[in-house]
Scaffold this motif. Structure first.
Motif, PDB file in Angstrom:
ATOM      1  N   ARG A  17       0.907  -1.112  -0.105  1.00 15.36           N
ATOM      2  CA  ARG A  17      -0.037   0.091   0.041  1.00 15.36           C
ATOM      3  C   ARG A  17       0.848   1.221   0.037  1.00 15.36           C
ATOM      4  O   ARG A  17       1.940   0.967   0.509  1.00 15.36           O
ATOM      5  N   PRO A  18       0.287   2.331  -0.457  1.00 11.36           N
ATOM      6  CA  PRO A  18       1.170   3.611  -0.568  1.00 11.36           C
ATOM      7  C   PRO A  18       1.719   3.987   0.534  1.00 11.36           C
ATOM      8  O   PRO A  18       0.971   4.034   1.950  1.00 11.36           O
ATOM      9  N   GLY A  19       3.188   4.111   0.783  1.00  7.37           N
ATOM     10  CA  GLY A  19       3.951   4.797   1.627  1.00  7.37           C
ATOM     11  C   GLY A  19       4.042   3.813   3.178  1.00  7.37           C
ATOM     12  O   GLY A  19       4.578   4.249   4.094  1.00  7.37           O
ATOM     13  N   ALA A  20       3.983   2.577   2.838  1.00  8.61           N
ATOM     14  CA  ALA A  20       4.208   1.638   3.737  1.00  8.61           C
ATOM     15  C   ALA A  20       4.697   0.354   3.471  1.00  8.61           C
ATOM     16  O   ALA A  20       4.574  -0.146   2.312  1.00  8.61           O
ATOM     17  N   ALA A  21       5.245  -0.270   4.370  1.00  8.36           N
ATOM     18  CA  ALA A  21       5.583  -1.928   4.015  1.00  8.36           C
ATOM     19  C   ALA A  21       4.487  -2.492   3.759  1.00  8.36           C
ATOM     20  O   ALA A  21       3.379  -2.510   4.277  1.00  8.36           O
ATOM     21  N   THR A  22       4.651  -3.854   2.805  1.00  9.40           N
ATOM     22  CA  THR A  22       3.576  -4.635   2.600  1.00  9.40           C
ATOM     23  C   THR A  22       3.140  -5.416   3.817  1.00  9.40           C
ATOM     24  O   THR A  22       1.858  -5.494   4.031  1.00  9.40           O
ATOM     25  N   VAL A  23       4.215  -5.977   4.401  1.00  8.68           N
ATOM     26  CA  VAL A  23       3.787  -6.753   5.910  1.00  8.68           C
ATOM     27  C   VAL A  23       4.743  -6.088   6.847  1.00  8.68           C
ATOM     28  O   VAL A  23       5.911  -5.974   6.679  1.00  8.68           O
ATOM     29  N   GLU A  24       3.989  -5.471   7.843  1.00  7.66           N
ATOM     30  CA  GLU A  24       5.084  -4.819   8.943  1.00  7.66           C
ATOM     31  C   GLU A  24       4.470  -5.659  10.449  1.00  7.66           C
ATOM     32  O   GLU A  24       3.256  -5.104  10.794  1.00  7.66           O
ATOM     33  N   LEU A  25       5.152  -6.178  11.034  1.00  9.60           N
ATOM     34  CA  LEU A  25       5.031  -6.709  12.385  1.00  9.60           C
ATOM     35  C   LEU A  25       6.253  -6.524  13.326  1.00  9.60           C
ATOM     36  O   LEU A  25       7.203  -6.500  13.063  1.00  9.60           O
ATOM     37  N   LEU A  26       5.591  -6.063  14.661  1.00  8.04           N
ATOM     38  CA  LEU A  26       6.309  -5.758  15.570  1.00  8.04           C
ATOM     39  C   LEU A  26       6.600  -7.024  16.841  1.00  8.04           C
ATOM     40  O   LEU A  26       7.868  -7.020  17.312  1.00  8.04           O
ATOM     41  N   HIS A  27       5.354  -7.763  17.107  1.00  4.46           N
ATOM     42  CA  HIS A  27       5.516  -8.823  18.040  1.00  4.46           C
ATOM     43  C   HIS A  27       4.658  -9.958  17.905  1.00  4.46           C
ATOM     44  O   HIS A  27       3.402  -9.800  18.175  1.00  4.46           O
ATOM     45  N   CYS A  28       4.917 -10.842  17.186  1.00  2.00           N
ATOM     46  CA  CYS A  28       4.190 -12.038  16.859  1.00  2.00           C
ATOM     47  C   CYS A  28       5.080 -13.224  16.215  1.00  2.00           C
ATOM     48  O   CYS A  28       6.302 -12.886  15.949  1.00  2.00           O
ATOM     49  N   ARG A  29       4.404 -14.267  16.028  1.00  2.00           N
ATOM     50  CA  ARG A  29       5.080 -15.342  15.465  1.00  2.00           C
ATOM     51  C   ARG A  29       4.184 -15.420  14.076  1.00  2.00           C
ATOM     52  O   ARG A  29       3.129 -15.559  13.940  1.00  2.00           O
ATOM     53  N   LEU A  30       4.992 -15.474  12.843  1.00  6.91           N
ATOM     54  CA  LEU A  30       4.242 -15.405  11.724  1.00  6.91           C
ATOM     55  C   LEU A  30       4.824 -16.658  10.806  1.00  6.91           C
ATOM     56  O   LEU A  30       6.067 -16.862  10.729  1.00  6.91           O
ATOM     57  N   LEU A  31       3.957 -17.353  10.155  1.00  5.15           N
ATOM     58  CA  LEU A  31       4.155 -18.591   9.279  1.00  5.15           C
ATOM     59  C   LEU A  31       3.747 -18.250   7.878  1.00  5.15           C
ATOM     60  O   LEU A  31       2.527 -18.463   7.799  1.00  5.15           O
ATOM     61  N   LEU A  32       4.607 -17.979   6.936  1.00  7.84           N
ATOM     62  CA  LEU A  32       3.941 -17.815   5.394  1.00  7.84           C
ATOM     63  C   LEU A  32       4.491 -18.911   4.753  1.00  7.84           C
ATOM     64  O   LEU A  32       5.858 -19.070   4.598  1.00  7.84           O
ATOM     65  N   THR A  33       3.518 -19.599   4.047  1.00  3.04           N
ATOM     66  CA  THR A  33       3.912 -20.706   3.059  1.00  3.04           C
ATOM     67  C   THR A  33       3.473 -20.583   1.540  1.00  3.04           C
ATOM     68  O   THR A  33       2.186 -20.296   1.605  1.00  3.04           O
ATOM     69  N   GLY A  34       4.330 -20.582   0.665  1.00  2.00           N
ATOM     70  CA  GLY A  34       4.006 -20.406  -0.627  1.00  2.00           C
ATOM     71  C   GLY A  34       3.047 -19.164  -0.844  1.00  2.00           C
ATOM     72  O   GLY A  34       2.431 -19.019  -2.069  1.00  2.00           O
ATOM     73  N   CYS A  35       3.529 -18.152  -0.496  1.00  2.00           N
ATOM     74  CA  CYS A  35       2.918 -16.822  -0.522  1.00  2.00           C
ATOM     75  C   CYS A  35       3.739 -15.885  -1.634  1.00  2.00           C
ATOM     76  O   CYS A  35       4.809 -15.951  -1.755  1.00  2.00           O
ATOM     77  N   LYS A  36       3.011 -14.966  -2.114  1.00  2.00           N
ATOM     78  CA  LYS A  36       3.956 -14.038  -2.963  1.00  2.00           C
ATOM     79  C   LYS A  36       3.522 -12.639  -2.412  1.00  2.00           C
ATOM     80  O   LYS A  36       2.517 -12.410  -2.290  1.00  2.00           O
ATOM     81  N   VAL A  37       4.649 -11.920  -2.193  1.00  2.00           N
ATOM     82  CA  VAL A  37       4.608 -10.617  -1.592  1.00  2.00           C
ATOM     83  C   VAL A  37       5.289  -9.630  -2.361  1.00  2.00           C
ATOM     84  O   VAL A  37       6.391  -9.822  -2.521  1.00  2.00           O
TER      85      VAL A  37
END
Length: 101
Positions: A17-37
């Motif tokens: 999205r304009p002016g921001a990172a596509t994914v931004e996380l500060l404190h969590c556990r993230l599992l991404l499988t087979g994704c397009k970013v």
């Protein structure tokens, strides 16, 4: 200590999205499988994924495209079988104190 919330994401496409990172996380556990970013060149430093110190992120078989940076990590990042294309700076930037594979 407190346990981290875990987010599982499978086989989706994420675009910036304009002016921001596509994914931004500060404190969590993230599992991404087979994704397009995909990130936008005008994003925050042109970043696809920005991970804070409290994050544990595991990416498997993901495709990252565009922008200046693919992944900026301050916490833990695992990038198993991922591909990075079209970045003008670093595909992966493990900043001070970051851990990863």
């Amino acid at each position: 200590g407190t346990s981290l919330m875990t987010v599982h994401v499978h086989n989706i496409t994420l675009s910036g999205r304009p002016g921001a990172a596509t994914v931004e996380l500060l404190h969590c556990r993230l599992l991404l499988t087979g994704c397009k970013v995909a990130c936008r060149p005008d994003a925050s430093e042109g970043t696809c994924v920005r991970l804070g110190r409290g994050c544990q992120a595991n990416f498997a078989g993901c495709e990252f495209t565009g922008g200046a940076y693919g992944v900026i990590a301050l916490g833990y990042a695992s990038l198993d079988g991922c591909s990075f294309t079209g970045f003008t700076r670093a595909a992966v930037d493990m900043r001070e104190g970051a851990r990863g594979l």
